[in-house]
Scaffold this motif. Structure first.
Motif, PDB file in Angstrom:
ATOM      1  N   UNK A   1       1.350  -4.589  17.350  1.00 30.53           N
ATOM      2  CA  UNK A   1      -0.080  -4.350  17.174  1.00 30.53           C
ATOM      3  C   UNK A   1      -0.354  -3.923  15.736  1.00 30.53           C
ATOM      4  N   UNK A   2      -1.471  -4.401  15.185  1.00 27.40           N
ATOM      5  CA  UNK A   2      -2.045  -3.803  13.985  1.00 27.40           C
ATOM      6  C   UNK A   2      -3.011  -2.710  14.422  1.00 27.40           C
ATOM      7  N   UNK A   3      -3.150  -1.671  13.620  1.00 26.27           N
ATOM      8  CA  UNK A   3      -4.111  -0.620  13.910  1.00 26.27           C
ATOM      9  C   UNK A   3      -5.021  -0.444  12.707  1.00 26.27           C
ATOM     10  N   UNK A   4      -6.304  -0.242  12.977  1.00 31.65           N
ATOM     11  CA  UNK A   4      -7.288   0.001  11.930  1.00 31.65           C
ATOM     12  C   UNK A   4      -8.111   1.225  12.304  1.00 31.65           C
ATOM     13  N   UNK A   5      -8.549   1.960  11.281  1.00 28.54           N
ATOM     14  CA  UNK A   5      -9.349   3.170  11.478  1.00 28.54           C
ATOM     15  C   UNK A   5     -10.585   3.097  10.596  1.00 28.54           C
ATOM     16  N   UNK A   6     -11.753   3.333  11.207  1.00 30.12           N
ATOM     17  CA  UNK A   6     -13.002   3.368  10.460  1.00 30.12           C
ATOM     18  C   UNK A   6     -13.590   4.768  10.540  1.00 30.12           C
ATOM     19  N   UNK A   7     -13.567   5.530   9.425  1.00 26.56           N
ATOM     20  CA  UNK A   7     -14.151   6.880   9.444  1.00 26.56           C
ATOM     21  C   UNK A   7     -15.665   6.814   9.601  1.00 26.56           C
ATOM     22  N   UNK A   8     -16.288   7.872  10.137  1.00 27.41           N
ATOM     23  CA  UNK A   8     -17.748   7.903  10.264  1.00 27.41           C
ATOM     24  C   UNK A   8     -18.421   7.723   8.904  1.00 27.41           C
ATOM     25  N   UNK A   9     -19.448   6.873   8.881  1.00 26.16           N
ATOM     26  CA  UNK A   9     -20.203   6.661   7.656  1.00 26.16           C
ATOM     27  C   UNK A   9     -19.574   5.710   6.672  1.00 26.16           C
ATOM     28  N   UNK A  10     -18.392   5.192   6.964  1.00 28.55           N
ATOM     29  CA  UNK A  10     -17.707   4.268   6.067  1.00 28.55           C
ATOM     30  C   UNK A  10     -17.891   2.828   6.547  1.00 28.55           C
ATOM     31  N   UNK A  11     -17.639   1.877   5.662  1.00 29.74           N
ATOM     32  CA  UNK A  11     -17.696   0.457   6.017  1.00 29.74           C
ATOM     33  C   UNK A  11     -16.346  -0.223   5.870  1.00 29.74           C
ATOM     34  N   UNK A  12     -15.398   0.437   5.235  1.00 29.32           N
ATOM     35  CA  UNK A  12     -14.084  -0.161   4.995  1.00 29.32           C
ATOM     36  C   UNK A  12     -13.062   0.398   5.984  1.00 29.32           C
ATOM     37  N   UNK A  13     -12.452  -0.497   6.759  1.00 26.94           N
ATOM     38  CA  UNK A  13     -11.415  -0.103   7.718  1.00 26.94           C
ATOM     39  C   UNK A  13     -10.096   0.152   6.996  1.00 26.94           C
ATOM     40  N   UNK A  14      -9.357   1.143   7.465  1.00 25.91           N
ATOM     41  CA  UNK A  14      -8.005   1.411   6.975  1.00 25.91           C
ATOM     42  C   UNK A  14      -7.033   0.703   7.915  1.00 25.91           C
ATOM     43  N   UNK A  15      -6.293  -0.283   7.410  1.00 27.72           N
ATOM     44  CA  UNK A  15      -5.457  -1.132   8.255  1.00 27.72           C
ATOM     45  C   UNK A  15      -3.980  -0.854   8.017  1.00 27.72           C
ATOM     46  N   UNK A  16      -3.238  -0.719   9.111  1.00 31.95           N
ATOM     47  CA  UNK A  16      -1.798  -0.465   9.037  1.00 31.95           C
ATOM     48  C   UNK A  16      -1.099  -1.399  10.018  1.00 31.95           C
ATOM     49  N   UNK A  17      -0.212  -2.239   9.525  1.00 25.60           N
ATOM     50  CA  UNK A  17       0.559  -3.139  10.383  1.00 25.60           C
ATOM     51  C   UNK A  17       1.824  -2.432  10.873  1.00 25.60           C
ATOM     52  N   UNK A  18       2.526  -3.068  11.794  1.00 22.11           N
ATOM     53  CA  UNK A  18       3.779  -2.507  12.300  1.00 22.11           C
ATOM     54  C   UNK A  18       4.738  -2.250  11.154  1.00 22.11           C
ATOM     55  N   UNK A  19       5.370  -1.082  11.192  1.00 16.23           N
ATOM     56  CA  UNK A  19       6.331  -0.623  10.182  1.00 16.23           C
ATOM     57  C   UNK A  19       5.673  -0.327   8.835  1.00 16.23           C
ATOM     58  N   UNK A  20       4.353  -0.090   8.849  1.00 15.34           N
ATOM     59  CA  UNK A  20       3.646   0.386   7.667  1.00 15.34           C
ATOM     60  C   UNK A  20       3.063   1.767   7.966  1.00 15.34           C
ATOM     61  N   UNK A  21       2.629   2.450   6.902  1.00 13.58           N
ATOM     62  CA  UNK A  21       1.979   3.745   7.109  1.00 13.58           C
ATOM     63  C   UNK A  21       1.036   4.055   5.957  1.00 13.58           C
ATOM     64  N   UNK A  22       0.079   4.907   6.238  1.00  9.00           N
ATOM     65  CA  UNK A  22      -0.781   5.541   5.237  1.00  9.00           C
ATOM     66  C   UNK A  22      -0.544   7.031   5.360  1.00  9.00           C
ATOM     67  N   UNK A  23      -0.304   7.689   4.257  1.00  9.44           N
ATOM     68  CA  UNK A  23       0.021   9.114   4.303  1.00  9.44           C
ATOM     69  C   UNK A  23      -0.852   9.898   3.346  1.00  9.44           C
ATOM     70  N   UNK A  24      -1.532  10.894   3.895  1.00  9.98           N
ATOM     71  CA  UNK A  24      -2.330  11.828   3.099  1.00  9.98           C
ATOM     72  C   UNK A  24      -3.400  11.133   2.260  1.00  9.98           C
ATOM     73  N   UNK A  25      -4.119  10.199   2.875  1.00  8.66           N
ATOM     74  CA  UNK A  25      -5.245   9.581   2.178  1.00  8.66           C
ATOM     75  C   UNK A  25      -6.453  10.496   2.322  1.00  8.66           C
ATOM     76  N   UNK A  26      -6.918  11.012   1.216  1.00  7.78           N
ATOM     77  CA  UNK A  26      -8.023  11.960   1.248  1.00  7.78           C
ATOM     78  C   UNK A  26      -9.346  11.225   1.116  1.00  7.78           C
TER      79      UNK A  26
END
Length: 687
Positions: A424-449
């Motif tokens: 599975x790919x996973x995406x996250x859309x914060x409130x008020x934002x238009x750009x999804x944060x996308x993470x594929x299998x075996x990827x990560x985002x860490x400490x994105x402020x």
């Protein structure tokens, strides 16, 4: 255009964030009255510039930061040679002890404890890399944070009747020990715990957060209060001295103490097992006072439960008695399949007879409000599940973080577990934002402020070493830098799952949530820990039983309301993620009157509700079963007897159901079954 909420300085939600019947404005307005929450000007917070936050890999080694872990040992290259495995376990134990001794370890750090092929240890974070490279270690698992649903307490005139028939068999538990692992403090001098001579029935109390007396030698932290000292304090109070609970002080003495109430249900003089010896372990779960400073120091996680169970088993062994243990704490994190380190530790500990552990199933069962002012459903919307049918198809989840004056400075965590067959790919859309944060299998985002200080981390991992499943973890973290403290961004966070490779497609998701709790004022703002939850469209009302209660040999207890003759709406539901039947049994847990610990008004009894009250009832019944049994009886046998003798709810059958388990407990039938379960008849008439 935007929709404003409540009055005064406010956070704002766009129209598309009011979805599927969730009126965030109305919810927040109601919470103002429920929690007496002050307003926080979110716009001012967002306008402040924040300093950059470094990646973890770019930070210096955390030589003075420590973590509680559970280590699985395999002894590489040794095959099935148990001698080699024991040697590997001892070597790793010594390594962990040495690593702790070389640093300035906090006083709460425990000595290393082992059971079977598992090691529980407090280690420096900087030491984890060395452990991970060790060829004899299969897996290192972090301990799960503990959760307690603190029930409201109300004064009551007399205790709920709990006397059980068949006394000639069970002898009121006179030859067993009831162990209680809980929080809030044990009021050992309460009349419900005094024998005919005025002495306490508490054999020992291990206060894990205390320093008043020496620590138990095996564990190296906390304070151990013995029966002799407890009785001396009671005698001193009778002679005009200070109250006994001050002379033998515990680190927690909460009015209407949860631990005292639970112990009273299981083994008080008015309780289920009134002649048993009582041993208490007071877990150092942070309480509201001063939590803002303590949240960075606490070691209150599932490793403390492991130590508590080991301590209680040691006492039972020393006394030569069977023991029935109750734990009215829980965790929401993990795979809910009984394969977490703590689950397996408990199961291993219960392999011998004369031991049983009952656990509160949890209070996350309520999905909808029962009346206009009811916000209990917030605690119930913790789970969702679904199926992605084919590659390229999506599933979207709505994860709600409440704002409008609630500065949530707790860690918000969401876990998604899915089949190892899939990707599975996973995406996250914060409130008020238009750009999804996308993470594929075996990827990560860490400490994105984000611009308002909320920090996002996303991990999309394959083949978890504990169960082989795939899992996604999403963390929303507040900004806790001195002078720049800010809560989590409020609103609806959207989580999208997309199938890249689909063979199974099924997934389950849980929120590791906090109970609503004010932490205190800091730099002119009032801060809270507050639960996030799923929207009505996303929530699935099942699989909410505490992950701690998902073990195979432990007994999970749900909350039955005697007055209505039905299950309490808040009681958590099963099954487990792997389809096993949890909870196991239902017991009285609604409006239960028991000892009022550390009462400031002199009132001896108080009423509480929840699975925390149902679980000790079953622990007491198991103590009576152990006393009545003609021979040794183990936890799985007790579980089987409880299932066999349970009574269906009105209109029900003997089939397992997701909230009541196999039905209401029938104490007398269970005791009779335990008394005769080991008897055999030789059919000599067939010779």
């Amino acid at each position: 255009m935007s929709t404003q909420v409540a009055t005064g300085p406010r956070l704002e939600f766009s129209n598309n964030e009011l979805v599927d019947g969730i009126d965030v404005a109305a919810l927040q307005a109601s919470l103002q009255d429920v929690s007496s929450i002050a307003q926080v000007d979110g716009a001012v917070l967002r306008d402040r510039e924040l300093s950059e936050r470094a990646k973890i890999e770019n930070e210096p080694k955390a030589e003075t930061a420590f973590v509680n872990v559970m280590i699985d040992v395999v002894a590489s290259g040794s095959g099935d040679d148990e001698g080699d495995k024991r040697a590997a376990i001892e070597r790793i134990r010594q390594l962990c002890e040495a690593a702790l001794d070389e640093r300035s370890a906090p006083s709460a750090a425990a000595r290393v404890v082992t059971r079977g092929d598992q090691v529980a240890a407090t280690v420096p974070i900087a030491f984890l890399g060395e452990l991970q490279a060790d060829g004899d270690i299969a897996f290192i698992d972090k301990s799960e944070a503990l959760k307690l649903d603190v029930p409201d307490a109300s004064p009551a005139a007399r205790p709920t009747p709990r006397q059980i028939g068949e006394r000639g068999l069970h002898k009121n538990g006179s030859d067993v020990i009831i162990g209680i692992v809980d929080v809030g403090g044990f009021d050992f001098a309460h009349p419900d715990f005094l024998d005919r001579d005025g002495n306490t029935r508490f054999e020992r109390i291990w206060d894990q957060g205390g320093d008043f007396r020496p620590a138990p030698a095996r564990f190296g932290y906390g304070s151990e209060l013995t029966r002799e000292r407890l009785n001396a304090a009671i005698a001193a109070e009778a002679s005009g001295n200070l109250p006994a609970v001050l002379l033998e002080a515990q680190s927690q003495r909460a009015p209407s103490s949860h631990a005292t109430h639970v112990a009273s249900i299981a083994a008080g003089n008015k309780g289920v097992c009134p002649k048993a010896e009582i041993v208490g372990v007071l877990v150092d779960v942070p309480m509201p006072d001063g939590e803002f400073e303590r949240r960075r120091q606490t070691f209150s996680d599932s490793s403390r439960l492991v130590h508590a169970i080991e301590y209680l088993l040691d006492v039972a062994k020393d006394k030569g008695k069977p023991i029935s243990i109750n734990v009215s704490l829980g965790t929401n994190g993990g795979a809910h399949d009984g394969l977490a380190g703590t689950n397996r530790w408990f199961d291993n500990a219960l392999s011998l007879p004369g031991r049983a552990i009952t656990l509160a199933a949890g209070n996350a069962g309520q999905e909808q409000a029962e009346h206009d002012e009811d916000v209990g459903w917030i605690m119930g919307r913790i789970h969702t599940n679904g199926r992605i049918e084919a590659r390229g198809l999506e599933s979207e989840l709505e994860w709600v973080v409440v704002g409008n004056g609630i500065a949530d400075i707790s860690e918000n965590e969401l876990e998604i577990w899915y089949s190892p067959q899939d990707r599975f790919d996973v995406e996250l859309l914060p409130p008020g934002e238009t750009e999804w944060l996308k993470v594929r299998a075996q990827e990560f985002i860490e400490n994105k402020r984000l611009s308002d200080g909320t920090t996002v981390s996303i991990y999309n991992e394959l083949f978890h070493p504990g169960n082989g499943g795939n899992y996604i973890s999403i963390y929303l973290s507040p900004n806790l830098q001195p002078g720049e403290i800010r809560g989590i961004r409020a609103g609806i966070w959207r989580v999208r799952l997309t199938g890249e490779e689909v063979r199974n497609g099924r997934y389950h998701c849980w929120i590791e949530r906090d109970d609503p709790r004010e932490i205190g004022i800091h730099e002119g703002q009032r801060f809270f820990r507050f639960p996030s939850f799923f929207s009505p469209r996303s929530n699935v009302d099942s699989h909410s039983v505490s992950s701690l209660a998902c073990g195979r040999a432990t007994i999970a207890v749900s909350n039955y309301d005697i007055a209505t003759n039905r299950m309490n709406i808040t009681s958590s539901q099963g099954p487990t993620r792997d389809g096993r039947f949890k909870p196991d049994i239902a017991a009285p847990g609604t409006d239960i009157v028991a000892a009022n610990g550390f009462a400031v008004d002199g009132k001896r009894w108080t009423s509480m509700s929840g699975t925390s009250m149902a679980s000790p009832y079953v622990a007491g019944v198991i103590g009576l079963m152990m006393n009545a049994a003609a021979g040794p009886i183990n936890s799985l046998q007790c579980l089987g007897i409880l299932q066999r003798t349970a009574r269906p709810l009105p209109g029900g059958t003997f089939e397992w159901v997701d909230d009541a388990g196999f039905g209401r407990i029938d104490p007398e039938a269970a005791i009779l079954e335990a008394a005769g379960f080991s008897s055999r008849t030789d059919r000599t008439d067939l010779d």
